[in-house]
Design a protein around this motif. Structure first.
Motif, PDB file in Angstrom:
ATOM      1  N   ASP A 124       0.817  -1.213   0.000  1.00  0.00           N
ATOM      2  CA  ASP A 124       0.000   0.000   0.000  1.00  0.00           C
ATOM      3  C   ASP A 124       0.851   1.264   0.000  1.00  0.00           C
ATOM      4  N   PHE A 125       2.172   1.103  -0.011  1.00  0.00           N
ATOM      5  CA  PHE A 125       3.078   2.242  -0.104  1.00  0.00           C
ATOM      6  C   PHE A 125       3.604   2.360  -1.531  1.00  0.00           C
ATOM      7  N   ALA A 126       4.092   3.542  -1.888  1.00  0.00           N
ATOM      8  CA  ALA A 126       4.641   3.757  -3.226  1.00  0.00           C
ATOM      9  C   ALA A 126       5.678   2.681  -3.535  1.00  0.00           C
ATOM     10  N   GLY A 127       5.630   2.135  -4.734  1.00  0.00           N
ATOM     11  CA  GLY A 127       6.431   0.971  -5.083  1.00  0.00           C
ATOM     12  C   GLY A 127       7.911   1.133  -4.853  1.00  0.00           C
ATOM     13  N   PHE A 128       8.466   2.289  -5.215  1.00  0.00           N
ATOM     14  CA  PHE A 128       9.915   2.433  -5.054  1.00  0.00           C
ATOM     15  C   PHE A 128      10.309   2.492  -3.592  1.00  0.00           C
ATOM     16  N   THR A 129       9.411   2.972  -2.725  1.00  0.00           N
ATOM     17  CA  THR A 129       9.742   3.011  -1.299  1.00  0.00           C
ATOM     18  C   THR A 129       9.774   1.605  -0.722  1.00  0.00           C
ATOM     19  N   ASN A 132      13.029   0.110  -1.491  1.00  0.00           N
ATOM     20  CA  ASN A 132      14.112   0.681  -0.687  1.00  0.00           C
ATOM     21  C   ASN A 132      14.231   0.054   0.697  1.00  0.00           C
ATOM     22  N   VAL A 133      13.151  -0.475   1.247  1.00  0.00           N
ATOM     23  CA  VAL A 133      13.186  -1.005   2.615  1.00  0.00           C
ATOM     24  C   VAL A 133      13.170  -2.523   2.672  1.00  0.00           C
ATOM     25  N   THR A 134      12.990  -3.194   1.533  1.00  0.00           N
ATOM     26  CA  THR A 134      12.889  -4.646   1.523  1.00  0.00           C
ATOM     27  C   THR A 134      14.201  -5.265   1.078  1.00  0.00           C
ATOM     28  N   LEU A 135      14.779  -6.113   1.913  1.00  0.00           N
ATOM     29  CA  LEU A 135      16.047  -6.768   1.606  1.00  0.00           C
ATOM     30  C   LEU A 135      15.815  -8.038   0.792  1.00  0.00           C
ATOM     31  N   PRO A 136      16.852  -8.563   0.147  1.00  0.00           N
ATOM     32  CA  PRO A 136      16.683  -9.770  -0.685  1.00  0.00           C
ATOM     33  C   PRO A 136      16.076 -10.952   0.051  1.00  0.00           C
ATOM     34  N   ASP A 137      16.318 -11.048   1.353  1.00  0.00           N
ATOM     35  CA  ASP A 137      15.763 -12.181   2.101  1.00  0.00           C
ATOM     36  C   ASP A 137      14.341 -11.930   2.591  1.00  0.00           C
ATOM     37  N   GLN A 341      -0.631  19.068   5.710  1.00  0.00           N
ATOM     38  CA  GLN A 341      -1.138  20.433   5.787  1.00  0.00           C
ATOM     39  C   GLN A 341      -0.220  21.360   6.582  1.00  0.00           C
ATOM     40  N   ASN A 342       0.541  20.804   7.512  1.00  0.00           N
ATOM     41  CA  ASN A 342       1.439  21.650   8.313  1.00  0.00           C
ATOM     42  C   ASN A 342       2.828  21.765   7.713  1.00  0.00           C
ATOM     43  N   ASP A 343       3.273  20.736   6.974  1.00  0.00           N
ATOM     44  CA  ASP A 343       4.661  20.713   6.508  1.00  0.00           C
ATOM     45  C   ASP A 343       4.828  20.306   5.045  1.00  0.00           C
ATOM     46  N   ASP A 344       3.710  20.125   4.314  1.00  0.00           N
ATOM     47  CA  ASP A 344       3.775  19.728   2.906  1.00  0.00           C
ATOM     48  C   ASP A 344       4.554  18.434   2.711  1.00  0.00           C
ATOM     49  N   LEU A 345       4.379  17.480   3.608  1.00  0.00           N
ATOM     50  CA  LEU A 345       5.044  16.179   3.504  1.00  0.00           C
ATOM     51  C   LEU A 345       4.114  15.223   2.776  1.00  0.00           C
ATOM     52  N   PHE A 346       4.564  14.732   1.619  1.00  0.00           N
ATOM     53  CA  PHE A 346       3.716  13.915   0.761  1.00  0.00           C
ATOM     54  C   PHE A 346       3.752  12.464   1.231  1.00  0.00           C
ATOM     55  N   PRO A 347       2.585  11.854   1.487  1.00  0.00           N
ATOM     56  CA  PRO A 347       2.570  10.499   2.065  1.00  0.00           C
ATOM     57  C   PRO A 347       3.059   9.426   1.108  1.00  0.00           C
ATOM     58  N   ALA A 348       3.902   8.541   1.622  1.00  0.00           N
ATOM     59  CA  ALA A 348       4.301   7.358   0.853  1.00  0.00           C
ATOM     60  C   ALA A 348       3.158   6.357   0.790  1.00  0.00           C
ATOM     61  N   TYR A 349       2.239   6.453   1.738  1.00  0.00           N
ATOM     62  CA  TYR A 349       1.068   5.586   1.811  1.00  0.00           C
ATOM     63  C   TYR A 349       0.070   6.038   0.741  1.00  0.00           C
ATOM     64  N   THR A 350       0.006   5.297  -0.360  1.00  0.00           N
ATOM     65  CA  THR A 350      -0.693   5.794  -1.546  1.00  0.00           C
ATOM     66  C   THR A 350      -2.201   5.981  -1.398  1.00  0.00           C
ATOM     67  N   PRO A 351      -2.944   5.177  -0.604  1.00  0.00           N
ATOM     68  CA  PRO A 351      -4.375   5.460  -0.490  1.00  0.00           C
ATOM     69  C   PRO A 351      -4.676   6.861   0.048  1.00  0.00           C
ATOM     70  N   VAL A 382      10.568   6.855 -11.797  1.00  0.00           N
ATOM     71  CA  VAL A 382      11.518   5.744 -11.755  1.00  0.00           C
ATOM     72  C   VAL A 382      12.443   5.962 -10.559  1.00  0.00           C
ATOM     73  N   PRO A 383      12.554   4.993  -9.658  1.00  0.00           N
ATOM     74  CA  PRO A 383      13.376   5.196  -8.470  1.00  0.00           C
ATOM     75  C   PRO A 383      14.869   5.111  -8.767  1.00  0.00           C
ATOM     76  N   PHE A 384      15.653   5.795  -7.946  1.00  0.00           N
ATOM     77  CA  PHE A 384      17.099   5.630  -8.002  1.00  0.00           C
ATOM     78  C   PHE A 384      17.480   4.277  -7.425  1.00  0.00           C
ATOM     79  N   THR A 385      18.538   3.683  -7.978  1.00  0.00           N
ATOM     80  CA  THR A 385      19.160   2.520  -7.354  1.00  0.00           C
ATOM     81  C   THR A 385      20.108   3.048  -6.280  1.00  0.00           C
ATOM     82  N   LEU A 386      19.864   2.690  -5.040  1.00  0.00           N
ATOM     83  CA  LEU A 386      20.631   3.246  -3.927  1.00  0.00           C
ATOM     84  C   LEU A 386      21.937   2.496  -3.733  1.00  0.00           C
TER      85      LEU A 386
END
Length: 426
Positions: A124-129, A132-137, A341-351, A382-386
């Motif tokens: 339910d989060f943006a695909g590239f995020t 970024n947090v999921t390891l190969p295992d 609304q307070n800080d213009d932080l765009f949610p990674a949670y897509t819904p 397209v996400p960056f490869t980190l």
């Protein structure tokens, strides 16, 4: 063109709306304890502002927020010390530039495991995020918090003064690619008084992302020989030769003040930059700013500029309370609403991008619903490869960009210097 852009935005928003929302179980209000949260300014202020709403749901959890300045890698050092300490810090933020350095450390709790089971809703989060947090295992090191879908912030009054269109769709059509950005943008210049952008890095960062090229490949190869770097630096040189790039160092007091003085006509950054304009850099310019897509590479006009994540350290003595906090911060509607609304932080949670609180006519942007720009960008970018050496490469590239813009080095000389500096540390 306006109809086309609005149609595309509607399609993107509709696809997001179709995503399943997280099945929210009733919160266990009996969870109690104290947790210590490590973050940076001004995110420490953001968390403090959220605590009354959080404690309305979890009245028995005390949250202590510590903000560590990011200057000179101070925050990264603080997180690494907390990991080595094995206790004292329960929750820590991870900025996207630090992710490759930190995500595979064993000190992060695996959120894919019970009782967290984040794998059940991570999509339910943006695909590239998620990548970024999921390891190969399969381990999930942290939850995505916010992203930075990038756009072109522009002063509509300055555009009008220069005889350019001011409507976001019309501006987007005129500035469709980087050649047009140079040709049309120089009309905004007043020599030694007004510039189009603050720094050439804005061009390079966007063009890299649009071309789908990172500093390093997934296999760890340094990709500085990719043609996009030459093309991007050549565009920097063209813009500099046309007087479009300011002499100010990005993030310096002079650069910040240039927005208030009306000396910069555009800014190519993630949506979060709007929070800085509204609350720091251009506080009295409501109605003078608007947003459209940045110029594109081969038709791709989407790029990401920023993002952050939040995880639990294994040394936490109260993981139940820590999980309640991070899960609430990144998925709760009231939490995401306040952060946007307070800080213009765009949610990674897509819904969340279907919510009324993110789809409104913003008076700062002359009544524009800027989510019609940012939601499609987040869906397409397209996400960056980190890579752990990304900070080294970015620093070297920053020097190269400035040297090209100031005529100190040719494009070829600047890229050769970047290659030598980074490869010496590989």
């Amino acid at each position: 063109m306006k109809t086309i852009l609005k149609g595309l935005a509607a399609l993107a928003l509709a696809s997001i709306v179709s995503l399943p929302a997280i099945a929210q179980d009733a919160p266990d209000t009996s969870i109690s304890g104290t947790i210590n949260v490590l973050t940076w300014p001004n995110n420490d202020r953001t968390f403090q502002a959220l605590l009354p709403s959080f404690n309305a749901v979890y009245p028995n959890i005390t949250v202590n927020v510590q903000g560590i300045p990011q200057a000179n890698s101070a925050y990264l050092n603080a997180v690494q010390r907390a990991m080595l300490a094995g206790g004292g810090t329960d929750v820590a933020m991870i900025e996207i530039g630090m992710m490759a350095l930190l995500r595979d450390k064993p000190q992060w709790v695996d959120l894919s495991q019970a009782p967290y089971n984040a794998g059940e809703f991570i999509d339910d989060f943006a695909g590239f995020t998620v990548a970024n947090v999921t390891l190969p295992d399969g381990k999930i090191s942290a939850l995505p918090k916010h992203t930075g879908p990038g756009g072109m912030f522009y002063r509509s009054d300055i555009f009008a003064e220069a005889g350019l269109p001011t409507d976001p769709a019309e501006v987007g059509a005129l500035f469709a690619d980087w050649d047009a950005f140079i040709a049309e943008g120089q009309k905004l210049v007043i020599p030694n008084e007004r510039w189009v952008i603050g720094n050439g890095e804005e061009i390079v960062r966007a063009m890299m992302a649009q071309a789908g090229v990172s500093y390093f490949s997934a296999e760890g190869e340094f990709q500085i020989d990719d043609p996009i770097f030459t093309t991007a630096l050549e565009k920097v040189k063209e813009a500099a030769d046309a007087g479009m790039i300011s002499p100010f160092t990005a993030w310096s007091p002079e650069w910040q003040g240039a927005f208030q003085r009306g000396q910069l006509a555009t800014a190519l950054y993630g949506n979060w930059f709007g929070g800085l304009l509204k609350r720091a850099y251009a506080t009295d310019q409501e109605g003078k700013w608007a947003i459209t897509q940045v110029p594109g590479v081969d038709g791709n006009r989407s790029f990401n500029s920023g993002g952050d994540y939040i995880g639990i350290l294994e040394g936490s003595q109260n993981k139940e309370a820590a999980w309640a906090f991070i899960h609430w911060v990144v998925t709760n509607d009231e939490s995401l609403k306040q952060q946007y609304q307070n800080d213009d932080l765009f949610p990674a949670y897509t819904p969340a991008t279907q919510s009324e609180w993110i789809n409104f006519e913003d008076p700062y942007y002359g009544g524009q619903n800027v989510n019609e720009v940012f939601a499609p960008i987040q869906a397409e970018m397209v996400p960056f490869t980190l890579n752990a050496l990304d900070p080294v490469a970015a620093t070297a590239m920053g020097t190269a960009i400035n040297n090209v813009a100031r005529g100190v080095q040719s494009v070829e000389e600047a890229l050769a210097a970047v290659k030598a500096e980074v490869e010496a540390q590989m």
